[in-house]
Design a protein around this motif. Sequence first.
Motif, short mmCIF file in Angstrom:
data_model
loop_
_atom_site.label_atom_id
_atom_site.label_comp_id
_atom_site.label_asym_id
_atom_site.label_seq_id
_atom_site.Cartn_x
_atom_site.Cartn_y
_atom_site.Cartn_z
N THR A 143 -4.63 -7.65 -12.78
CA THR A 143 -4.93 -8.75 -11.60
C THR A 143 -4.18 -8.24 -10.47
O THR A 143 -3.07 -7.85 -10.36
N VAL A 144 -4.87 -8.83 -9.41
CA VAL A 144 -4.27 -8.46 -8.02
C VAL A 144 -3.08 -9.41 -7.78
O VAL A 144 -1.96 -8.84 -7.35
N GLY A 145 -3.01 -10.40 -8.24
CA GLY A 145 -1.66 -11.27 -8.32
C GLY A 145 -0.58 -10.61 -9.22
O GLY A 145 0.51 -10.58 -8.65
N TRP A 146 -0.80 -10.07 -10.20
CA TRP A 146 0.12 -9.47 -10.96
C TRP A 146 0.90 -7.99 -10.33
O TRP A 146 1.87 -7.59 -10.40
N GLY A 147 -0.33 -7.37 -9.68
CA GLY A 147 -0.05 -6.34 -9.02
C GLY A 147 1.01 -6.54 -8.07
O GLY A 147 1.71 -5.69 -8.07
N VAL A 148 0.69 -7.41 -7.19
CA VAL A 148 1.59 -7.98 -6.13
C VAL A 148 3.05 -8.38 -6.71
O VAL A 148 4.00 -7.94 -6.11
N GLU A 149 2.93 -8.87 -7.94
CA GLU A 149 4.16 -9.40 -8.49
C GLU A 149 5.05 -8.32 -8.88
O GLU A 149 6.36 -8.27 -8.78
N MET A 150 4.37 -7.15 -9.34
CA MET A 150 5.30 -5.93 -9.83
C MET A 150 5.84 -5.29 -8.54
O MET A 150 6.80 -4.69 -8.61
N TRP A 151 5.08 -5.35 -7.29
CA TRP A 151 5.69 -4.75 -6.30
C TRP A 151 6.94 -5.46 -5.80
O TRP A 151 7.83 -4.87 -5.58
N ARG A 152 7.02 -6.82 -6.16
CA ARG A 152 8.19 -7.56 -5.64
C ARG A 152 9.16 -7.27 -6.77
O ARG A 152 10.59 -7.09 -6.25
N ILE A 153 8.92 -7.12 -7.82
CA ILE A 153 9.91 -6.65 -9.00
C ILE A 153 10.50 -5.46 -8.66
O ILE A 153 11.65 -5.09 -8.81
N GLU A 154 9.59 -4.30 -8.12
CA GLU A 154 10.18 -2.87 -7.93
C GLU A 154 10.98 -2.99 -6.91
O GLU A 154 11.92 -2.35 -7.09
N SER A 155 10.90 -3.92 -5.83
CA SER A 155 11.68 -4.02 -4.63
C SER A 155 13.09 -4.48 -5.16
O SER A 155 14.17 -3.76 -4.80
N TRP A 202 -3.18 0.85 4.34
CA TRP A 202 -3.99 -0.39 4.50
C TRP A 202 -4.28 -1.14 3.41
O TRP A 202 -4.46 -2.30 3.19
N LEU A 203 -3.76 -0.61 2.05
CA LEU A 203 -4.08 -1.11 0.85
C LEU A 203 -3.32 -2.42 0.59
O LEU A 203 -3.72 -3.28 -0.13
N ARG A 204 -1.98 -2.27 0.88
CA ARG A 204 -1.24 -3.23 0.39
C ARG A 204 -1.23 -4.59 1.10
O ARG A 204 -1.34 -5.66 0.43
N PRO A 205 -1.63 -4.69 2.48
CA PRO A 205 -1.87 -5.90 3.03
C PRO A 205 -3.30 -6.46 2.43
O PRO A 205 -3.46 -7.64 2.50
N LEU A 206 -4.00 -5.52 2.28
CA LEU A 206 -5.37 -6.11 1.74
C LEU A 206 -5.25 -6.72 0.31
O LEU A 206 -5.59 -7.73 0.05
N VAL A 207 -4.39 -6.11 -0.73
CA VAL A 207 -4.20 -6.60 -1.99
C VAL A 207 -3.42 -7.82 -1.82
O VAL A 207 -3.79 -8.87 -2.60
N ARG A 208 -2.38 -7.78 -0.95
CA ARG A 208 -1.66 -9.18 -0.78
C ARG A 208 -2.30 -10.35 -0.28
O ARG A 208 -2.56 -11.43 -0.94
N ALA A 209 -3.64 -9.95 0.54
CA ALA A 209 -4.53 -11.11 1.26
C ALA A 209 -5.41 -11.38 -0.05
O ALA A 209 -5.67 -13.01 -0.23
N LEU A 210 -5.78 -10.50 -0.88
CA LEU A 210 -6.57 -10.81 -1.88
C LEU A 210 -6.01 -11.81 -2.81
O LEU A 210 -6.33 -12.86 -3.43
N ALA A 211 -4.68 -11.40 -3.26
CA ALA A 211 -3.90 -12.38 -4.00
C ALA A 211 -3.53 -13.77 -3.68
O ALA A 211 -3.28 -14.50 -4.50
N SER A 212 -3.56 -13.94 -2.36
CA SER A 212 -3.43 -15.04 -2.08
C SER A 212 -4.36 -15.93 -2.18
O SER A 212 -4.37 -17.35 -2.18
#
Length: 291
Positions: free
Chosen positions: A198-210, A154-164
């Motif tokens: 920051t949640v924004g950078w955390g989500v960006e790192m997930w994108r880079i990881e992918s 449940w954490l990833r969708p929550l963090v993505r929502a916060l980042a938006s």
Amino acid sequence: MSVTESRVEMPPGMAMSTSATGPDLARLLMRPKGPPRGGVMIVHGLGEHIARYIPLASMLVEGGCVVTGVDFPGHARSPGGRGDLGSWEMVESIFDESVSLLRKEAGEHAPMGMVAHSMGGLLGLRYLQVRPEVFSRAWLSSPLLRPTGKRPPWLRPLVRALASVVPGLVLSSGVRTSQCRVVTEGEAPDPHFHNRVTVGWGVEMWRIESRVWAELDRLAPELQLLMTQGEADEVCPPGHARELFGKLGLRDKELKMLEGELHEPLFGAQAVMVQELVKDWFESRGLIAFD
């Protein structure tokens, strides 16, 4: 890009650099006494800073290389919100400027090496994919290859929502100094360290990881790669390094597993051994040389 005086206290070899494409950053730039053999870009990890690598840079400079690297935005002596690097595009522009500086200092066709630790390893690996022609040799130290880690579903969708909504929201990375290296009794904390992201950078790192894992075939086949990994690393589990190493189709690749070491072997109990290992590796690949 130019290097200017700064009111922020800087260690020797560092100054504030101004950029035409991004933020002003604290930059390390060290030059050999004689004509350069090549150049090396150092990339630090989340929450740390480039000045920690001055002893390593000094060894590389003694071996004939120009060395540069920056405090990322939001780190140590560089401005910005703690733990917020903005975007991959921002990081890429920072790396591009470092490469331009190395080429100016060492020569347009001089061989180039990369040193990258933890989060810097993830970002450096991505840069090796998008600019495969730049670096011919690279050392990845305990690379952060799976920033998603073991998270509840449940954490990833929550963090993505916060980042938006609030991309600048700052959270703890959860990383403790004691997970990185053995802390000696009475040791004063480094005022330039932090464990924020920051949640924004955390989500960006997930994108880079992918993208990193999906595009391993973009690495130049002739890239010479050294990876070092602490066997006792809880921050970047050893299994991730082994997984990456097994998938790499490079002709010259080496993975050194360091028994008993935590996340930062270069700053741990075997620091001298690790620096000698790296020295010997770069020397055997012709990037540095000693009389």
